[in-house]
Design an enzyme around this catalytic site. Sequence first.
Site, PDB file in Angstrom:
ATOM      1  N   CYS A 118       0.833  -1.210   0.000  1.00 20.08           N
ATOM      2  CA  CYS A 118       0.000   0.000   0.000  1.00 20.08           C
ATOM      3  C   CYS A 118       0.865   1.257   0.000  1.00 20.08           C
ATOM      4  O   CYS A 118       1.722   1.437   0.855  1.00 20.08           O
ATOM      5  CB  CYS A 118      -0.925  -0.002   1.215  1.00 20.08           C
ATOM      6  SG  CYS A 118      -1.893   1.509   1.385  1.00 20.08           S
ATOM      7  N   ARG A 121       0.082   4.768   3.074  1.00 22.52           N
ATOM      8  CA  ARG A 121       0.124   4.469   4.501  1.00 22.52           C
ATOM      9  C   ARG A 121       0.479   5.623   5.413  1.00 22.52           C
ATOM     10  O   ARG A 121       0.495   5.459   6.627  1.00 22.52           O
ATOM     11  CB  ARG A 121       1.113   3.329   4.752  1.00 22.52           C
ATOM     12  CG  ARG A 121       0.605   2.027   4.245  1.00 22.52           C
ATOM     13  CD  ARG A 121       1.611   0.956   4.504  1.00 22.52           C
ATOM     14  NE  ARG A 121       2.528   0.765   3.383  1.00 22.52           N
ATOM     15  CZ  ARG A 121       3.665   0.098   3.465  1.00 22.52           C
ATOM     16  NH1 ARG A 121       4.043  -0.400   4.627  1.00 22.52           N
ATOM     17  NH2 ARG A 121       4.439  -0.061   2.403  1.00 22.52           N
ATOM     18  N   TRP A 289      -9.152   5.642  -0.004  1.00 28.23           N
ATOM     19  CA  TRP A 289      -9.681   6.285  -1.208  1.00 28.23           C
ATOM     20  C   TRP A 289      -8.811   5.864  -2.374  1.00 28.23           C
ATOM     21  O   TRP A 289      -7.731   5.303  -2.198  1.00 28.23           O
ATOM     22  CB  TRP A 289      -9.721   7.807  -1.056  1.00 28.23           C
ATOM     23  CG  TRP A 289      -8.424   8.427  -0.636  1.00 28.23           C
ATOM     24  CD1 TRP A 289      -7.323   8.632  -1.416  1.00 28.23           C
ATOM     25  CD2 TRP A 289      -8.098   8.917   0.671  1.00 28.23           C
ATOM     26  NE1 TRP A 289      -6.329   9.219  -0.681  1.00 28.23           N
ATOM     27  CE2 TRP A 289      -6.776   9.421   0.602  1.00 28.23           C
ATOM     28  CE3 TRP A 289      -8.786   9.009   1.890  1.00 28.23           C
ATOM     29  CZ2 TRP A 289      -6.132   9.984   1.706  1.00 28.23           C
ATOM     30  CZ3 TRP A 289      -8.134   9.568   2.978  1.00 28.23           C
ATOM     31  CH2 TRP A 289      -6.835  10.049   2.887  1.00 28.23           C
ATOM     32  N   GLU A 294      -5.388   3.505 -10.302  1.00 26.53           N
ATOM     33  CA  GLU A 294      -6.051   2.214 -10.066  1.00 26.53           C
ATOM     34  C   GLU A 294      -7.239   2.058 -11.014  1.00 26.53           C
ATOM     35  O   GLU A 294      -7.525   0.971 -11.505  1.00 26.53           O
ATOM     36  CB  GLU A 294      -6.550   2.110  -8.619  1.00 26.53           C
ATOM     37  CG  GLU A 294      -5.441   2.151  -7.582  1.00 26.53           C
ATOM     38  CD  GLU A 294      -6.004   1.994  -6.183  1.00 26.53           C
ATOM     39  OE1 GLU A 294      -6.239   3.026  -5.534  1.00 26.53           O
ATOM     40  OE2 GLU A 294      -6.229   0.853  -5.751  1.00 26.53           O
TER      41      GLU A 294
HETATM   42  N1  ARG Z   1      -7.015  -1.528  -6.878  1.00 24.29           N
HETATM   43  C1  ARG Z   1      -8.288  -1.832  -6.311  1.00 24.29           C
HETATM   44  C2  ARG Z   1      -9.396  -1.310  -7.214  1.00 24.29           C
HETATM   45  O1  ARG Z   1      -9.107  -0.698  -8.206  1.00 24.29           O
HETATM   46  C3  ARG Z   1      -8.447  -1.231  -4.920  1.00 24.29           C
HETATM   47  C4  ARG Z   1      -7.355  -1.575  -3.938  1.00 24.29           C
HETATM   48  C5  ARG Z   1      -7.329  -0.665  -2.733  1.00 24.29           C
HETATM   49  N2  ARG Z   1      -7.074   0.685  -3.129  1.00 24.29           N
HETATM   50  C6  ARG Z   1      -7.108   1.752  -2.314  1.00 24.29           C
HETATM   51  N3  ARG Z   1      -6.859   2.904  -2.830  1.00 24.29           N
HETATM   52  N4  ARG Z   1      -7.391   1.635  -1.024  1.00 24.29           N
HETATM   53  O2  ARG Z   1     -10.556  -1.459  -6.962  1.00 24.29           O
END
Ligand code: ARG
Length: 442
Positions: A118, A121, A289, A294
Amino acid sequence: MARQFEGTCPRSWFGLGGAVVSTNAVFDSAPAGSCPAHTISEGVSIRHLAPPPGAERVDLAEAEEFVRLYHAENPQAGPPEARLRQVRAHVERFGTYWHTADELVHGARVAWRNSSRCIGRLYWRSLRVRDRRAVAGADEIATECVAHLREAITEGRIRPTVTVFHPSAPDRPGPRIWNEQLTRYAGYRVGSTVIGDPRNLGFTDLVRRLGWAGGGGRFDLLPLVVEAPGQAPRLYDLPAEVVHEVPLTHPRFDWLAELGLRWFAVPAISNMCLEIGGICYQAAPFNGWYMGTEIGARNLGDTGRYDQLPVIAERMGLDTGSERTLWRDLALVELNVAVLHSFELAGVTITDHHTESRRFIDHLDREQRKGRRVGADWSWIVPPISGSTTPVFHRADDAAWAGTELPGSGRRRVDPERSQPQRARALHEAGLRQQRHTAARG
Ligand code: ARG
C-alpha cells in the site's frame, strides 16, 4: 432482501472444516438438501479442506509480540506484564484470547502501517475502526457492511474505515464475506466478448447460480455474499444510494462522456484476513480512497479489464497501426486525466500518483526516524504509469524494500488455497514471523 442458498451438505459444508469456495467456482446446480460438491461441473474449485483458518489455537508467540508492541507504542496503557499473563492464561485454556477495544484499534492501524503493497500508509493513524465483533449473523453483517459504505463517505469526503466482525476461534471459524470488495461490477460472458468487468466473471457466475438475476449491464453492482458460521451463504443486494459513483468526463474531450464510463468512489476490500497478534478476523472489510491510476490505468485500461485504450485512441484520432506512435500511452494518460478530473468535479476524494509517491517517501522517512522498518513491495508501490517520474521508483535500493514482512499485525487474503497454519509455517521457515499482507493487485 436476502436470498438463501438452499443446500446443506451432509458433510457440514459450511461449518467447521467445511467448504472453501474460490471466486472461480461454478455451481452446476444446487438442489436443496445436497452438497454442491456432488453436482459440480468443470471449472469448479470447491473442495472440502482441512479445518479453515482459525480452527487452530492462537500462536502464543504472535500474541505476546503484539501485546508488547501495543504497550510499547501506547505508553498510557502501562507495562505489558499483567496483560501478558492474562493472554497466556486465556490461550492456554481456550486456545484464543479477546482483544480489548484499544488493542483492536491499534492492531488494525498497525496492520495498515505494515501493508507492504500500500502506497497510502502515511495516514495509518487516522483509520477509523468499527468494532462489530459481537456481530456474526449474516443479516447483521450485511447491514453493517451497508452502514460501513454509508459512513465511509460524507459529502464526497472519504474516511479510511475498517469494520471488524467476529474473529475465528479454535471451535469455530469467523464469518466470511465472499466478495473481493464490498462494491464490484458484474461481468457477463456474451459469445466471445465480456460485458462488464471481466475480473468478476467467476464471481458473477457464482452469484447467478445462487439466485441473483443480473442485469446484463456494464456497471451492475454485484450483491454481497455473506457466510455466517455453520450456515449457507446468503445474498444481499446493496441499496443503490450507498454506492457513490462518478461518471467520467474529460476537461478537453467532450466525447469522453459519451463512452458511458464510470467508477465507484469507495474501494472496500472484503476478502482479506485482518491478523492481529495471532488472531484472524476473516471478515474485516476496509477502505481507503482511490489513487487515480487504479481506475484510469488498471480497471479501465487493462486489456483483461474494461480495455478502453483502443476506444479512446480511436476517438482521439491516433494512428493505432504502429506501436511507435505510442497511441496506447497517449490514450492512457488522457484516460487518467479524465478520472482525476471527474472525481474532482464530483467532489470525491482521490489522489494522484505523483502526490501519493511523495507522501509515501515522507512516510518512509518518518518511520525510519522512529526506528521502525517499513516493509514495502517495490513492484506494487511504483505506480503503473510514469513510474520513473515518481520518487518511489528511484528508491529501489532503499532498505525498506528488503523485507516485506513486519512484526505486529497484518493483513492477508482469506486464501482458500492455503490454510493459515500452512502459511504461518512457511513464513516461520523463511525466518519471517508475523506480518503478512497480500492484496489482490489492481
Ligand atoms: N485496486 C483496487 C481497485 O481498483 C483497490 C485496492 C485498494 N485501493 C485503495 N486505494 N485503497 O478497486
